[in-house]
Design a protein around this motif. Sequence first.
Motif, PDB file in Angstrom:
ATOM      1  N   TYR A 194       1.226  -1.037  -0.036  1.00 13.87           N
ATOM      2  CA  TYR A 194      -0.029  -0.151  -0.040  1.00 13.87           C
ATOM      3  C   TYR A 194       1.062   0.885  -0.056  1.00 13.87           C
ATOM      4  N   ASP A 195       2.408   0.968   0.391  1.00 16.62           N
ATOM      5  CA  ASP A 195       3.050   2.245   0.619  1.00 16.62           C
ATOM      6  C   ASP A 195       3.504   2.709  -0.948  1.00 16.62           C
ATOM      7  N   SER A 196       3.626   1.909  -2.019  1.00 18.75           N
ATOM      8  CA  SER A 196       3.233   1.860  -3.286  1.00 18.75           C
ATOM      9  C   SER A 196       2.264   2.764  -3.486  1.00 18.75           C
ATOM     10  N   VAL A 197       1.102   2.529  -3.298  1.00 18.84           N
ATOM     11  CA  VAL A 197      -0.397   3.330  -3.790  1.00 18.84           C
ATOM     12  C   VAL A 197       0.447   4.646  -3.002  1.00 18.84           C
ATOM     13  N   ALA A 198       0.069   4.435  -1.729  1.00 19.70           N
ATOM     14  CA  ALA A 198      -0.295   5.937  -1.324  1.00 19.70           C
ATOM     15  C   ALA A 198       0.851   7.174  -2.209  1.00 19.70           C
ATOM     16  N   VAL A 199       1.876   6.801  -2.598  1.00 21.38           N
ATOM     17  CA  VAL A 199       3.552   7.423  -3.531  1.00 21.38           C
ATOM     18  C   VAL A 199       2.926   7.304  -4.639  1.00 21.38           C
ATOM     19  N   GLU A 200       2.598   6.866  -5.511  1.00 21.32           N
ATOM     20  CA  GLU A 200       2.267   6.301  -6.880  1.00 21.32           C
ATOM     21  C   GLU A 200       3.771   6.033  -7.264  1.00 21.32           C
ATOM     22  N   ALA A 201       4.216   4.956  -7.492  1.00 20.77           N
ATOM     23  CA  ALA A 201       6.043   4.452  -7.607  1.00 20.77           C
ATOM     24  C   ALA A 201       5.786   4.048  -8.345  1.00 20.77           C
ATOM     25  N   ASP A 202       6.763   4.135  -9.389  1.00 21.08           N
ATOM     26  CA  ASP A 202       6.717   3.861 -10.920  1.00 21.08           C
ATOM     27  C   ASP A 202       7.823   2.334 -10.901  1.00 21.08           C
ATOM     28  N   VAL A 203       8.614   2.870 -10.053  1.00 24.63           N
ATOM     29  CA  VAL A 203       9.995   1.852  -9.534  1.00 24.63           C
ATOM     30  C   VAL A 203       9.684   1.255  -8.218  1.00 24.63           C
ATOM     31  N   GLU A 204       9.947   0.335  -7.776  1.00 24.20           N
ATOM     32  CA  GLU A 204      10.379   0.209  -6.677  1.00 24.20           C
ATOM     33  C   GLU A 204      11.846  -0.888  -6.001  1.00 24.20           C
ATOM     34  N   LEU A 205      12.511  -0.719  -5.455  1.00 24.08           N
ATOM     35  CA  LEU A 205      13.915  -1.521  -5.772  1.00 24.08           C
ATOM     36  C   LEU A 205      14.011  -2.348  -3.967  1.00 24.08           C
ATOM     37  N   GLY A 206      14.763  -3.217  -3.402  1.00 26.63           N
ATOM     38  CA  GLY A 206      13.816  -3.750  -2.560  1.00 26.63           C
ATOM     39  C   GLY A 206      15.728  -5.370  -3.002  1.00 26.63           C
ATOM     40  N   GLY A 207      16.125  -5.647  -1.853  1.00 28.97           N
ATOM     41  CA  GLY A 207      16.832  -6.730  -1.795  1.00 28.97           C
ATOM     42  C   GLY A 207      15.477  -8.011  -2.497  1.00 28.97           C
ATOM     43  N   THR A 208      16.673  -9.136  -3.415  1.00 38.31           N
ATOM     44  CA  THR A 208      16.027  -9.871  -3.573  1.00 38.31           C
ATOM     45  C   THR A 208      14.840 -11.146  -2.700  1.00 38.31           C
ATOM     46  N   ASP A 209      15.453 -10.509  -1.372  1.00 37.14           N
ATOM     47  CA  ASP A 209      14.098 -11.627   0.262  1.00 37.14           C
ATOM     48  C   ASP A 209      12.999 -10.344  -0.354  1.00 37.14           C
ATOM     49  N   GLN A 210      12.778  -9.431  -1.099  1.00 36.31           N
ATOM     50  CA  GLN A 210      11.778  -8.843  -0.817  1.00 36.31           C
ATOM     51  C   GLN A 210      10.921  -8.584  -2.228  1.00 36.31           C
ATOM     52  N   LYS A 211      10.536  -9.869  -2.934  1.00 35.38           N
ATOM     53  CA  LYS A 211      10.012  -9.838  -4.260  1.00 35.38           C
ATOM     54  C   LYS A 211       8.771 -10.272  -4.549  1.00 35.38           C
ATOM     55  N   PHE A 212       8.491 -11.323  -3.324  1.00 37.45           N
ATOM     56  CA  PHE A 212       7.069 -11.502  -2.921  1.00 37.45           C
ATOM     57  C   PHE A 212       5.952 -10.013  -2.558  1.00 37.45           C
ATOM     58  N   ASN A 213       6.784  -8.437  -1.492  1.00 39.67           N
ATOM     59  CA  ASN A 213       6.133  -7.546  -1.076  1.00 39.67           C
ATOM     60  C   ASN A 213       6.510  -6.919  -2.358  1.00 39.67           C
ATOM     61  N   ILE A 214       7.319  -7.254  -3.263  1.00 41.56           N
ATOM     62  CA  ILE A 214       6.888  -5.899  -4.162  1.00 41.56           C
ATOM     63  C   ILE A 214       5.964  -5.901  -5.584  1.00 41.56           C
ATOM     64  N   ALA A 215       5.768  -7.629  -5.549  1.00 42.18           N
ATOM     65  CA  ALA A 215       5.143  -7.991  -6.674  1.00 42.18           C
ATOM     66  C   ALA A 215       3.537  -7.982  -5.491  1.00 42.18           C
ATOM     67  N   VAL A 216       2.689  -7.770  -4.493  1.00 44.74           N
ATOM     68  CA  VAL A 216       2.039  -7.008  -3.815  1.00 44.74           C
ATOM     69  C   VAL A 216       1.676  -6.011  -4.134  1.00 44.74           C
ATOM     70  N   GLY A 217       2.805  -4.795  -4.142  1.00 42.60           N
ATOM     71  CA  GLY A 217       2.012  -3.665  -4.718  1.00 42.60           C
ATOM     72  C   GLY A 217       2.262  -3.321  -5.916  1.00 42.60           C
ATOM     73  N   ARG A 218       2.840  -4.726  -6.701  1.00 37.58           N
ATOM     74  CA  ARG A 218       1.920  -4.403  -8.543  1.00 37.58           C
ATOM     75  C   ARG A 218       0.590  -4.441  -8.234  1.00 37.58           C
ATOM     76  N   ASP A 219       0.150  -5.951  -6.955  1.00 36.14           N
ATOM     77  CA  ASP A 219      -1.262  -6.066  -7.218  1.00 36.14           C
ATOM     78  C   ASP A 219      -2.175  -4.872  -6.975  1.00 36.14           C
ATOM     79  N   LEU A 220      -1.549  -4.533  -5.589  1.00 35.03           N
ATOM     80  CA  LEU A 220      -3.121  -3.307  -4.776  1.00 35.03           C
ATOM     81  C   LEU A 220      -2.378  -1.993  -6.138  1.00 35.03           C
ATOM     82  N   GLN A 221      -1.907  -2.186  -6.671  1.00 34.62           N
ATOM     83  CA  GLN A 221      -1.564  -0.288  -7.651  1.00 34.62           C
ATOM     84  C   GLN A 221      -2.640  -1.238  -9.141  1.00 34.62           C
ATOM     85  N   ARG A 222      -2.827  -2.199  -9.281  1.00 32.84           N
ATOM     86  CA  ARG A 222      -3.572  -2.622 -10.182  1.00 32.84           C
ATOM     87  C   ARG A 222      -5.247  -2.774 -10.062  1.00 32.84           C
ATOM     88  N   HIS A 223      -5.275  -2.739  -7.934  1.00 29.56           N
ATOM     89  CA  HIS A 223      -6.844  -2.383  -7.554  1.00 29.56           C
ATOM     90  C   HIS A 223      -7.334  -1.431  -7.226  1.00 29.56           C
TER      91      HIS A 223
END
Length: 402
Positions: A194-223
């Motif tokens: 939801y952070d990605s929704v709130a700031v209208e992110a175009d790109v999110e950076l993270g470690g390889t362990d963050q793929k699930f969380n970043i993918a959730v951000g993509r799903d919520l942005q679509r929603h």
Amino acid sequence: MTASVSSAKTPPEALSWLYRGVSEIFPNQPDSSDPAENLVQRLAQTDRPLRVKYGIDPTGAEIHLGHTIPMRKLRSLQDAGHTAVLILGDFTARIGDPTGKSEVRRQLTAEEVAQNSQTYLDQVRPILDFDTPGRLEIRYNSEWLGKLDLAKIQELLATMTVGQMLAKEGFALRFEQENPIYLHEFLYPLMQGYDSVAVEADVELGGTDQKFNIAVGRDLQRHFGQKPQFGVLMPILIGTDGVQKMSKSLGNYVGLSERSTPMYQKLEKIPDELLEQYFELLTDLPLDRLPETPRDRQQELAFEIVKQYHGQQAAEEARKGKTDDVPEFSLSSVQFPAKFFYIVSASGLCKSSSEARQRIQEGGVRLDGDRVDTIDLVFDTPEQLTGRILSVGKKRFVRLVS
């Protein structure tokens, strides 16, 4: 790297800096001209600065070199003319990211998080561009997460199933081992998303362990009717032991707030097989022009990183050994396992064990610049302490040796 958005309109081959130290970009269709599935095309075709998000939870007081990898990528995108959106997870830190954890994390107080947030900002100033207008937004996710009502939380929860959440690696393992998973932990990926929704992110950076969380951000942005962000994943840095990921709890880390000499000494001992990764992830030096011998590479790495965080003069002094006149205390006189307060007393920095306990309780005792406030802390072997700087107050210190 260049310094305006026009640089984002250069040919794709001119964006090779984007791929340095990157494990994965998703979605990634390199042959596609669609800017929704090819980040290079998005960078080349954009008519505005992209909003590049990186979130960090201030769960402790110190940042180590492993944390700087996405920060450095964030800076490279700033230099290319884009906007870094640095999110301090003052709300999510009070839950704790369950990624990679075998048990529930301790929940922090608001006061602890606020104090840690300030120290984080102080430590990342040498990395990010804080001065150029429009290049940095610092946001706290309590801004929006603290205002969510039950109806909005229900909407977020309805975007995922329990099965999808249990597919997350850490949750799956804990479920299989019958370790408790608490409901508030399920909220963490949704809140980061939801952070990605709130700031209208175009790109999110993270470690390889963050793929699930970043993918959730993509799903919520679509929603919520937004264009889904790109995920840019970077490796997890192996620690100074050459075995496990860099971690303060494992003692195999290099902290940004460490003094120049201990930092240099740790880095000039990095195992040979890790040197290229450290150069790639932690410096901007060309990888085809590194010194030939491992020893020269170790010294070059140590010099370059100390220079980044302490300046040229401190790096030169550390390399020349001008500050190496630190008195030594041999741990051979200590019988292990040993309590930390006893080691402090035996080193001569305190006159007695009772004084050592008092100074620890007051927060005046540090290891490699990190305050130690656990009175009954026990070290099992001298190897856990060898080479580290023990200090009491600002003027009394020794290097612990075997």
